[in-house]
Write a protein that holds these residues in place. Structure first.
Motif, short mmCIF file in Angstrom:
data_model
loop_
_atom_site.label_atom_id
_atom_site.label_comp_id
_atom_site.label_asym_id
_atom_site.label_seq_id
_atom_site.Cartn_x
_atom_site.Cartn_y
_atom_site.Cartn_z
N TYR A 187 67.58 31.67 51.28
CA TYR A 187 67.10 31.42 52.64
C TYR A 187 66.73 29.94 52.75
N MET A 188 66.70 29.45 53.99
CA MET A 188 66.36 28.05 54.24
C MET A 188 64.86 27.92 54.42
N GLU A 189 64.32 26.89 53.80
CA GLU A 189 62.87 26.67 53.82
C GLU A 189 62.57 25.26 54.33
N VAL A 190 61.53 25.13 55.14
CA VAL A 190 61.12 23.84 55.69
C VAL A 190 59.83 23.38 55.01
N ASN A 191 59.87 22.18 54.45
CA ASN A 191 58.66 21.56 53.92
C ASN A 191 57.94 20.90 55.10
N LYS A 192 56.94 21.55 55.60
CA LYS A 192 56.29 21.09 56.83
C LYS A 192 55.52 19.78 56.64
N ASP A 193 55.17 19.48 55.39
CA ASP A 193 54.51 18.20 55.13
C ASP A 193 55.50 17.04 55.25
N ALA A 194 56.77 17.31 54.94
CA ALA A 194 57.79 16.26 54.99
C ALA A 194 58.48 16.19 56.35
N CYS A 195 58.44 17.29 57.11
CA CYS A 195 59.11 17.32 58.43
C CYS A 195 58.43 16.36 59.40
N VAL A 196 59.23 15.53 60.06
CA VAL A 196 58.68 14.56 61.02
C VAL A 196 58.94 14.97 62.47
N GLY A 197 59.49 16.15 62.65
CA GLY A 197 59.70 16.65 64.00
C GLY A 197 60.75 15.92 64.80
N CYS A 198 61.77 15.35 64.13
CA CYS A 198 62.81 14.61 64.85
C CYS A 198 63.78 15.54 65.57
N VAL A 216 56.83 20.59 64.32
CA VAL A 216 57.68 20.85 63.15
C VAL A 216 58.71 21.90 63.54
N VAL A 217 59.60 22.19 62.62
CA VAL A 217 60.65 23.15 62.95
C VAL A 217 60.45 24.46 62.21
N GLU A 218 60.95 25.51 62.82
CA GLU A 218 60.95 26.85 62.23
C GLU A 218 62.39 27.35 62.21
N ILE A 219 62.77 28.03 61.13
CA ILE A 219 64.12 28.56 60.99
C ILE A 219 64.08 30.07 61.03
N ASP A 220 64.90 30.66 61.88
CA ASP A 220 65.03 32.12 61.93
C ASP A 220 66.03 32.53 60.86
N ASN A 221 65.54 32.91 59.68
CA ASN A 221 66.42 33.22 58.55
C ASN A 221 67.16 34.54 58.72
N SER A 240 65.58 22.74 52.65
CA SER A 240 66.39 23.06 51.46
C SER A 240 66.58 24.57 51.38
N MET A 241 67.58 24.98 50.61
CA MET A 241 67.82 26.40 50.43
C MET A 241 67.12 26.89 49.16
N VAL A 242 66.43 27.99 49.28
CA VAL A 242 65.80 28.63 48.13
C VAL A 242 66.70 29.79 47.72
N GLU A 243 67.22 29.73 46.51
CA GLU A 243 68.11 30.77 46.02
C GLU A 243 67.29 31.95 45.49
N TYR A 244 67.71 33.16 45.84
CA TYR A 244 66.97 34.34 45.44
C TYR A 244 66.89 34.51 43.93
N ASP A 245 67.98 34.17 43.22
CA ASP A 245 67.97 34.38 41.78
C ASP A 245 67.13 33.35 41.05
#
Length: 248
Positions: A187-198, A216-221, A240-245
């Motif tokens: 799934y895709m994950e947002v680092n909200k501390d790094a997101c600048v809201g562009c 900031v942004v939110e992703i509907d996974n 970035s993408m977080v891999e389940y395995d």
């Protein structure tokens, strides 16, 4: 598969100093690229990939023409995961520069296939013209047609691809099937501390599953197709993408 080419040949059209070009080339990071390839000899013309593509990036197949992947493909792999006859390959390529050699490594990526189950097969003998097109496109040879005389189908061999229904000129066949869920590697994950809201990711997302909320942004996974374009365009590498395995 590995292919090696001489860097001098690749750079032969440039006027810059050879040693300078070599220095630049050797300081390039590893280049990775994913591409999708259709094996036309395996394509059964069922058009399942065409129907399941979320961004209309596949050209519909005809009896004498396999499906074609368009330039707007985002490499989400849904077509490859859906294809019932493994006619769509996901190829991953890596390019490395070693001295005066440029090495291309190309590998086939294994994808988790969706399950396809036949629920009902309906045949209308009254409208069937016994032309034999259904038998021609059937990938498992489950259909037998004696031209202008008879039609028969072995449902034990049927894989519910629906090629017979898709290509029948008389619409004498209907295949009712159940399609399994699309397997996602993560799934895709947002680092909200790094997101600048562009909101560049919001603009570039091909299926509009990213939203700007509170700076900031939110992703509907649940909706996300893991094309990872948001990850590529994010200027602060906040996505970035977080891999389940790798994370349960």
């Amino acid at each position: 598969m590995e292919i090696t080419k001489n860097l001098r040949e690749i750079l032969s059209g440039l006027d810059d100093d050879e040693e300078f070009l070599k220095h630049i080339a050797n300081h390039l990071s590893e280049i990775k690229k994913k591409s999708l390839y259709v094996n036309e000899s395996l394509c059964c013309r069922c058009n399942l990939c065409y129907k399941e593509c979320p961004i209309d990036a596949i050209e519909r197949a005809k009896v004498k023409k396999a499906v074609k992947i368009k330039d707007n493909c985002v490499k989400c792999e849904i077509c490859a995961k859906t294809c019932p006859v493994d006619a769509i390959l996901v190829l991953e390529g890596k390019i490395n520069v070693e001295g005066w050699n440029v090495k291309y490594n190309i590998e086939k990526k294994e994808v988790m296939k969706r399950k396809i189950r036949l629920k009902n097969y309906i045949f209308n003998d009254e409208v069937c013209g016994k032309c034999g097109i259904c038998a021609m496109v059937c990938p498992t040879k489950a259909i037998k047609v004696v031209r202008k005389k008879s039609f028969s189908v072995n449902l034990d061999l049927c894989i519910a691809c629906g090629a017979c229904e898709e290509q029948c000129p008389k619409k004498a066949v209907k295949v009712e099937r159940e399609l399994g869920e699309i397997y996602k590697e993560g799934y895709m994950e947002v680092n909200k501390d790094a997101c600048v809201g562009c909101l560049v990711c919001v603009e570039e997302c091909p299926i509009n599953c990213i939203y700007g909320i509170g700076g900031v942004v939110e992703i509907d996974n649940d909706k996300c197709i893991l094309c990872r374009i948001c990850e590529e365009v994010c200027p602060t590498r906040a996505i970035s993408m977080v891999e389940y395995d790798k994370k349960g």
